[in-house]
Design a protein around this motif. Structure first.
Motif, PDB file in Angstrom:
ATOM      1  N   HIS A   2       0.623  -1.215   0.146  1.00 19.54           N
ATOM      2  CA  HIS A   2       0.018   0.072  -0.155  1.00 19.54           C
ATOM      3  C   HIS A   2       0.927   1.131   0.102  1.00 19.54           C
ATOM      4  O   HIS A   2       2.172   1.068  -0.062  1.00 19.54           O
ATOM      5  CB  HIS A   2      -0.865  -0.015   1.339  1.00 19.54           C
ATOM      6  CG  HIS A   2      -0.300  -0.082   2.593  1.00 19.54           C
ATOM      7  ND1 HIS A   2       0.322  -0.915   3.016  1.00 19.54           N
ATOM      8  CD2 HIS A   2      -0.277   0.812   3.487  1.00 19.54           C
ATOM      9  CE1 HIS A   2       1.008  -0.482   4.255  1.00 19.54           C
ATOM     10  NE2 HIS A   2       0.426   0.412   4.470  1.00 19.54           N
ATOM     11  N   HIS A  45       1.649   3.855   2.250  1.00 19.22           N
ATOM     12  CA  HIS A  45       2.072   4.346   3.255  1.00 19.22           C
ATOM     13  C   HIS A  45       3.671   4.651   3.250  1.00 19.22           C
ATOM     14  O   HIS A  45       4.336   3.644   2.860  1.00 19.22           O
ATOM     15  CB  HIS A  45       1.651   3.902   4.597  1.00 19.22           C
ATOM     16  CG  HIS A  45       0.108   4.311   5.060  1.00 19.22           C
ATOM     17  ND1 HIS A  45      -0.684   3.477   5.711  1.00 19.22           N
ATOM     18  CD2 HIS A  45      -0.490   5.358   4.608  1.00 19.22           C
ATOM     19  CE1 HIS A  45      -1.677   3.705   6.063  1.00 19.22           C
ATOM     20  NE2 HIS A  45      -1.701   5.135   4.989  1.00 19.22           N
ATOM     21  N   HIS A  70       6.243   1.851   4.177  1.00 23.96           N
ATOM     22  CA  HIS A  70       6.402   0.676   3.403  1.00 23.96           C
ATOM     23  C   HIS A  70       7.025   1.070   2.019  1.00 23.96           C
ATOM     24  O   HIS A  70       7.192   0.273   1.264  1.00 23.96           O
ATOM     25  CB  HIS A  70       4.937   0.210   3.064  1.00 23.96           C
ATOM     26  CG  HIS A  70       4.301  -0.355   4.189  1.00 23.96           C
ATOM     27  ND1 HIS A  70       4.286  -1.627   4.837  1.00 23.96           N
ATOM     28  CD2 HIS A  70       3.766   0.338   5.592  1.00 23.96           C
ATOM     29  CE1 HIS A  70       3.867  -1.934   5.773  1.00 23.96           C
ATOM     30  NE2 HIS A  70       3.466  -0.493   6.468  1.00 23.96           N
ATOM     31  N   HIS A  91      -7.066  -1.527   5.105  1.00 23.95           N
ATOM     32  CA  HIS A  91      -6.229  -0.656   5.586  1.00 23.95           C
ATOM     33  C   HIS A  91      -6.119   0.816   4.789  1.00 23.95           C
ATOM     34  O   HIS A  91      -6.133   1.601   5.670  1.00 23.95           O
ATOM     35  CB  HIS A  91      -4.794  -1.106   5.876  1.00 23.95           C
ATOM     36  CG  HIS A  91      -3.856  -0.311   6.215  1.00 23.95           C
ATOM     37  ND1 HIS A  91      -3.711   0.071   7.842  1.00 23.95           N
ATOM     38  CD2 HIS A  91      -2.682   0.176   5.865  1.00 23.95           C
ATOM     39  CE1 HIS A  91      -2.837   0.987   7.858  1.00 23.95           C
ATOM     40  NE2 HIS A  91      -2.280   0.803   6.717  1.00 23.95           N
ATOM     41  N   ASP A 108      -0.563  -4.236   5.877  1.00 31.74           N
ATOM     42  CA  ASP A 108      -0.975  -3.603   6.867  1.00 31.74           C
ATOM     43  C   ASP A 108      -2.648  -4.005   7.160  1.00 31.74           C
ATOM     44  O   ASP A 108      -3.346  -3.413   7.947  1.00 31.74           O
ATOM     45  CB  ASP A 108      -0.869  -2.110   7.094  1.00 31.74           C
ATOM     46  CG  ASP A 108       0.535  -1.908   7.669  1.00 31.74           C
ATOM     47  OD1 ASP A 108       1.149  -2.662   7.711  1.00 31.74           O
ATOM     48  OD2 ASP A 108       0.687  -0.428   7.570  1.00 31.74           O
TER      49      ASP A 108
HETATM   50 ZN   LIG Z   1      -0.023   1.290   6.592  1.00 33.91          ZN
END
Ligand SMILES: [Zn+2]
Length: 301
Positions: A93, A95, A98, A170, A189
Motif C-alpha cells: 500500500h 504508506h 512501506h 487498511h 497492514d
Molecule cells: Zn500502513
C-alpha cells in the motif's frame, strides 16, 4: 517519502518498529533482521513495515521497502543471501513506512509494482488525517511502473507469487501476497500482529474491509502457513483468527454504541477494548486512540 509537517511523536507512532530511532529521525541504529520462512522466502524487519522476500534461481522479489535511509542496510542484508539483483518490488500500500525506499530501488533498476491506487496516492500530495500528517508527491522514479486493479501472479524462483487486491481495507490500495509453493502469505497492514491496528479512513480504509481481507486469508491459510503481518512478529493462522475476533468484537461494541447515539467521549469512557488491552494495547496505538480511530471510521460510513 518526505513528510512536510509532523509531530515527532506521531511519526514515531506511525512508524512503530523502532520508536526511539524514529523520534530522532535517526536510522543509524536500526538493524535489519532476517528470518528464513521456506527454501526461497524470508521476512526482514528493520524500521517500518515488515519486508517479504523471495530469493532463488531467478532474482530477488521484494515486498515493501521501509524508509529511504535504510535502503543500503536492506540491500546489504539481501546481499548476504544472494548475489542476484532485486528485480521486482511490490508495495502492499502507499504508506511511507512501506514505500520510503521506492526512489532508491527504482533508481537501482527494480520494477515497482502496486495496486493502481498506490500509484495515484504516491503521485500527489497526501494527507493521513488521523495523524495530521502531510506527505509530498513522489518523483517519477519512485512510482510503481506496473499497476493492477484486481490481481496478478509472478512466476519466479520456482514459486507462484499471487498478489490480490483487498478493497477498502487498511487503505484503498492494499494487496495481500500469497507465495503459494512456499506456504507463506504477506498481508501488509491488513494484519497487525499483537498490536492494535491503524486503519487509514482518509485513504479509503474501513474496519469491515480489514475483517473481510482477514476472512479471505483465513479461508486459504492452513495451520502451517506462515503469515507476515505489516507490523509485529511473524504470525500464523491461529494468530490471525485471534486478531479477527478482537477486531470484530471491539468494532461490534462501538457500532452498538454509535447506534445508541453515544458520543466519542462516552464510548472511550466505556472502555470497549478492556478485555483485549493486555495483549493488543501495548504497542503502537494506545487503547483510547484505537477506540477513537474505530469510532471515526465507523461514523464515516
Ligand atoms: Zn500502513
Amino acid at each position: 517519502m518526505k513528510i512536510n509537517r509532523l509531530n515527532p511523536f506521531l511519526i514515531c507512532a506511525a512508524a512503530m518498529a523502532a520508536p526511539i530511532a524514529m523520534a530522532q529521525q535517526d536510522f543509524s541504529k536500526v538493524e535489519i533482521a532476517t528470518e528464513k520462512l521456506s527454501a526461497t522466502t524470508y521476512m526482514m524487519t528493520g524500521a517500518g513495515g515488515n519486508l517479504g522476500l523471495s530469493i532463488g534461481e531467478d532474482a530477488v522479489f521484494l515486498i515493501d521497502d521501509q524508509f529511504a535511509p535504510l535502503t543500503p542496510k536492506i540491500t546489504a542484508a539481501i546481499a548476504k543471501l544472494t548475489d542476484k539483483p532485486v528485480r521486482f518490488v511490490l508495495n502492499t500500500h502507499w504508506h511511507f513506512d512501506h514505500t520510503g525506499g521506492n526512489e532508491n530501488v527504482g533508481k537501482a533498476g527494480a520494477v515497482i509494482v502496486a495496486h493502481e491506487n498506490v500509484r495515484k496516492r504516491l503521485s500527489v500530495e497526501g494527507f493521513i488525517e488521523f495523524f495530521g500528517m502531510k506527505t509530498s508527491a513522489e518523483p517519477r522514479i519512485a512510482l510503481p511502473v506496473v499497476t493492477f486493479t484486481r490481481d496478478l501472479s509472478f512466476h519466479i524462483n520456482g514459486d507462484e507469487v499471487y498478489a490480490y487486491h483487498v478493497p477498502k481495507a487498511h487503505t484503498d490500495g492494499d494487496v495481500v501476497v500469497h507465495f503459494k509453493n512456499s506456504n507463506v502469505i504477506h498481508m501488509g497492514d491488513t494484519f497487525f500482529n499483537k498490536l492494535y491496528p491503524f486503519i487509514d479512513s482518509s485513504s479509503g480504509g474501513t474496519v469491515d474491509g480489514v475483517i473481510a481481507a482477514v476472512d479471505r486469508v483465513l479461508r486459504i491459510a492452513g495451520d502451517g502457513t506462515k503469515i507476515i503481518p505489516g507490523h509485529g512478529p511473524l504470525g500464523n493462522k491461529a494468530d490471525l483468527k485471534v486478531y479477527r475476533d478482537m477486531l470484530a468484537a471491539v468494532s461490534g461494541r462501538i457500532k452498538g454504541q454509535i447506534r445508541q447515539g453515544k458520543k466519542l467521549e462516552e464510548v472511550v469512557a466505556a472502555k470497549p477494548t478492556a478485555d483485549f488491552d493486555a495483549v493488543w494495547g501495548k504497542g503502537f496505538l494506545a487503547p483510547e486512540k484505537f477506540v477513537e480511530m474505530l469510532y471515526g471510521n465507523l461514523k464515516k460510513k
